[in-house]
Scaffold this motif. Structure first.
Motif, PDB file in Angstrom:
ATOM      1  N   SER A 200     -62.853 -73.118  39.043  1.00 40.17           N
ATOM      2  CA  SER A 200     -63.804 -73.254  40.142  1.00 40.17           C
ATOM      3  C   SER A 200     -63.144 -73.283  41.518  1.00 40.17           C
ATOM      4  N   GLN A 201     -61.885 -72.844  41.604  1.00 40.55           N
ATOM      5  CA  GLN A 201     -61.238 -72.786  42.915  1.00 40.55           C
ATOM      6  C   GLN A 201     -62.011 -71.853  43.838  1.00 40.55           C
ATOM      7  N   LYS A 202     -61.953 -72.135  45.120  1.00 40.65           N
ATOM      8  CA  LYS A 202     -62.769 -71.391  46.079  1.00 40.65           C
ATOM      9  C   LYS A 202     -62.069 -70.167  46.656  1.00 40.65           C
ATOM     10  N   ASN A 203     -60.751 -70.195  46.730  1.00 37.15           N
ATOM     11  CA  ASN A 203     -60.046 -69.152  47.481  1.00 37.15           C
ATOM     12  C   ASN A 203     -59.129 -68.308  46.599  1.00 37.15           C
ATOM     13  N   ASP A 204     -59.611 -67.909  45.434  1.00 37.52           N
ATOM     14  CA  ASP A 204     -58.764 -67.148  44.514  1.00 37.52           C
ATOM     15  C   ASP A 204     -59.266 -65.722  44.310  1.00 37.52           C
ATOM     16  N   LEU A 205     -60.034 -65.211  45.252  1.00 37.39           N
ATOM     17  CA  LEU A 205     -60.520 -63.837  45.164  1.00 37.39           C
ATOM     18  C   LEU A 205     -59.404 -62.879  45.578  1.00 37.39           C
ATOM     19  N   TYR A 206     -59.098 -61.931  44.698  1.00 34.72           N
ATOM     20  CA  TYR A 206     -58.114 -60.892  45.010  1.00 34.72           C
ATOM     21  C   TYR A 206     -58.838 -59.663  45.547  1.00 34.72           C
ATOM     22  N   GLU A 207     -58.271 -59.054  46.566  1.00 28.31           N
ATOM     23  CA  GLU A 207     -58.770 -57.787  47.086  1.00 28.31           C
ATOM     24  C   GLU A 207     -57.655 -56.756  46.986  1.00 28.31           C
ATOM     25  N   MET A 208     -57.982 -55.593  46.433  1.00 25.34           N
ATOM     26  CA  MET A 208     -57.006 -54.527  46.252  1.00 25.34           C
ATOM     27  C   MET A 208     -57.299 -53.374  47.213  1.00 25.34           C
ATOM     28  N   HIS A 209     -56.246 -52.893  47.855  1.00 26.47           N
ATOM     29  CA  HIS A 209     -56.369 -51.780  48.800  1.00 26.47           C
ATOM     30  C   HIS A 209     -55.480 -50.638  48.296  1.00 26.47           C
ATOM     31  N   TYR A 210     -56.106 -49.516  48.004  1.00 27.39           N
ATOM     32  CA  TYR A 210     -55.411 -48.406  47.362  1.00 27.39           C
ATOM     33  C   TYR A 210     -55.018 -47.323  48.370  1.00 27.39           C
ATOM     34  N   PRO A 211     -53.918 -46.630  48.100  1.00 28.68           N
ATOM     35  CA  PRO A 211     -53.481 -45.554  48.994  1.00 28.68           C
ATOM     36  C   PRO A 211     -54.283 -44.273  48.752  1.00 28.68           C
ATOM     37  N   VAL A 212     -55.452 -44.209  49.343  1.00 30.17           N
ATOM     38  CA  VAL A 212     -56.337 -43.051  49.186  1.00 30.17           C
ATOM     39  C   VAL A 212     -56.678 -42.508  50.569  1.00 30.17           C
ATOM     40  N   LEU A 213     -56.360 -41.239  50.803  1.00 29.39           N
ATOM     41  CA  LEU A 213     -56.675 -40.616  52.088  1.00 29.39           C
ATOM     42  C   LEU A 213     -58.154 -40.291  52.190  1.00 29.39           C
ATOM     43  N   GLU A 214     -58.714 -39.808  51.081  1.00 27.21           N
ATOM     44  CA  GLU A 214     -60.139 -39.467  51.047  1.00 27.21           C
ATOM     45  C   GLU A 214     -60.610 -39.466  49.603  1.00 27.21           C
ATOM     46  N   TYR A 215     -61.724 -40.154  49.351  1.00 31.53           N
ATOM     47  CA  TYR A 215     -62.279 -40.173  48.002  1.00 31.53           C
ATOM     48  C   TYR A 215     -63.086 -38.904  47.751  1.00 31.53           C
ATOM     49  N   PRO A 216     -62.958 -38.318  46.558  1.00 37.49           N
ATOM     50  CA  PRO A 216     -63.751 -37.126  46.238  1.00 37.49           C
ATOM     51  C   PRO A 216     -65.206 -37.488  45.967  1.00 37.49           C
ATOM     52  N   LYS A 217     -66.090 -36.519  46.142  1.00 38.31           N
ATOM     53  CA  LYS A 217     -67.503 -36.735  45.819  1.00 38.31           C
ATOM     54  C   LYS A 217     -67.748 -36.552  44.324  1.00 38.31           C
ATOM     55  N   LYS A 218     -66.990 -35.637  43.707  1.00 40.28           N
ATOM     56  CA  LYS A 218     -67.056 -35.415  42.269  1.00 40.28           C
ATOM     57  C   LYS A 218     -65.629 -35.314  41.742  1.00 40.28           C
ATOM     58  N   VAL A 219     -65.457 -35.663  40.465  1.00 41.99           N
ATOM     59  CA  VAL A 219     -64.119 -35.616  39.886  1.00 41.99           C
ATOM     60  C   VAL A 219     -64.141 -34.867  38.555  1.00 41.99           C
ATOM     61  N   SER A 220     -63.017 -34.223  38.262  1.00 42.12           N
ATOM     62  CA  SER A 220     -62.819 -33.594  36.958  1.00 42.12           C
ATOM     63  C   SER A 220     -61.429 -33.979  36.470  1.00 42.12           C
ATOM     64  N   SER A 221     -61.324 -34.263  35.181  1.00 43.66           N
ATOM     65  CA  SER A 221     -60.099 -34.817  34.626  1.00 43.66           C
ATOM     66  C   SER A 221     -59.131 -33.725  34.178  1.00 43.66           C
ATOM     67  N   LEU A 222     -57.861 -33.901  34.519  1.00 47.24           N
ATOM     68  CA  LEU A 222     -56.802 -32.979  34.105  1.00 47.24           C
ATOM     69  C   LEU A 222     -56.243 -33.401  32.756  1.00 47.24           C
ATOM     70  N   SER A 223     -56.235 -32.475  31.799  1.00 48.90           N
ATOM     71  CA  SER A 223     -55.603 -32.683  30.499  1.00 48.90           C
ATOM     72  C   SER A 223     -54.417 -31.735  30.385  1.00 48.90           C
ATOM     73  N   LEU A 224     -53.231 -32.279  30.169  1.00 51.71           N
ATOM     74  CA  LEU A 224     -52.050 -31.426  30.049  1.00 51.71           C
ATOM     75  C   LEU A 224     -52.067 -30.607  28.767  1.00 51.71           C
ATOM     76  N   ASP A 225     -52.817 -31.053  27.759  1.00 50.03           N
ATOM     77  CA  ASP A 225     -52.939 -30.257  26.539  1.00 50.03           C
ATOM     78  C   ASP A 225     -53.702 -28.964  26.811  1.00 50.03           C
ATOM     79  N   LYS A 226     -54.679 -29.037  27.710  1.00 55.07           N
ATOM     80  CA  LYS A 226     -55.485 -27.860  28.037  1.00 55.07           C
ATOM     81  C   LYS A 226     -54.918 -27.090  29.224  1.00 55.07           C
ATOM     82  N   THR A 227     -54.313 -27.810  30.162  1.00 56.92           N
ATOM     83  CA  THR A 227     -53.748 -27.191  31.364  1.00 56.92           C
ATOM     84  C   THR A 227     -52.310 -27.669  31.508  1.00 56.92           C
TER      85      THR A 227
END
Length: 264
Positions: A200-227
């Motif tokens: 029940s501690q009050k000040n233990d919220l972690y916030e993460m900031h990621y190195p992202v220049l721009e988030y995509p609107k849609k995503v597709s996953s790369l598979s090395l087996d296929k590509t």
């Protein structure tokens, strides 16, 4: 410059932004430095992270035989409520299981796509949250073993998701929820065995900031087996994913055990 080796999950350093490193046998690469640059990734083969043999990867960086024999990928990893080391009962290797299961664990709420509940060893925070791409996270309970964490997670699964929607996470389509207030709702929902561990501690919220220049609107996953050969401009890093400017995303964690050449 070319880096070559077996992929393992990126090592991270908590900061603003989070720092990411690809570590190979004889070299390492600070991935943040590659932002806004072209990267070529070429698939060269497989190498099991457990036995080291050049066998096709089955799951989690392990070949088929190792996945079904190694203590480090027992069912209790994914389902901590199945842990039995606290009873002195082995699954695959009691010595290993006691080492991992009989140490402090936390149950947490994380905000990666929607609010999710999860379990991790105390030593793995905030690494676990970074690997999941959580924007925020907060502890619910800290308990002395994995079993107690597991039954707590099970009790909360009917109220929260227990998996991250990776598409929402990578497009940063994340609903805003006050996790401190959300935690206050949970004390009466957790099992009686863990009530005394409620955090029940009050000040233990972690916030993460990621190195992202721009988030995509849609995503597709790369598979090395296929590509097996891919080239793209790196636009960001979140969770264990590389995000490219055309919306392609590459999950390093799910590609563990793949031998690659990376040209930067």
């Amino acid at each position: 410059m070319t880096y070559e080796g077996v992929l393992k999950k990126m090592q991270t350093e908590f900061g603003n932004p989070i720092q990411y490193y690809l570590v190979f046998e004889n070299s390492f690469l600070n991935v943040n430095q590659l932002l806004n640059n072209n990267i070529q990734i070429s698939f060269l083969g497989y190498q099991c992270l457990n036995c080291g043999k050049k066998r096709k990867i089955f799951r989690q960086g392990f070949c088929y035989d190792c996945f079904y024999s190694s203590a480090s990928v027992g069912d209790w990893i994914i389902r901590p409520e199945l842990s039995t080391a606290h009873l002195g009962i082995a699954d695959r290797d009691l010595v290993y299981e006691e080492k991992v299961q009989l140490q402090p664990h936390i149950v947490y709420l994380a905000l990666s796509s929607e609010v999710k509940v999860g379990v991790t060893r105390k030593t793995q925070m905030p690494t676990r949250w970074i690997d999941q791409g959580a924007n925020e996270a907060i502890t619910i309970v800290e308990v002395p073993n994995r079993y107690l964490a597991g039954i707590t997670e099970v009790a909360l699964k009917s109220h929260y998701a227990d998996k991250t929607n990776w598409r929402k996470m990578l497009t940063n389509s994340v609903e805003h929820v006050d996790l401190v207030k959300e935690r206050l709702k949970l004390e009466n929902l957790i099992p009686s065995e863990v009530q005394e561990y409620f955090y029940s501690q009050k000040n233990d919220l972690y916030e993460m900031h990621y190195p992202v220049l721009e988030y995509p609107k849609k995503v597709s996953s790369l598979s090395l087996d296929k590509t097996p050969n891919f080239e793209g401009k790196l636009a960001g890093i979140k969770g264990q994913y590389l995000i490219f400017d055309n919306g392609t995303v590459f999950n390093i964690r799910s590609s563990e055990g793949y031998v690659v050449s990376i040209n930067v």
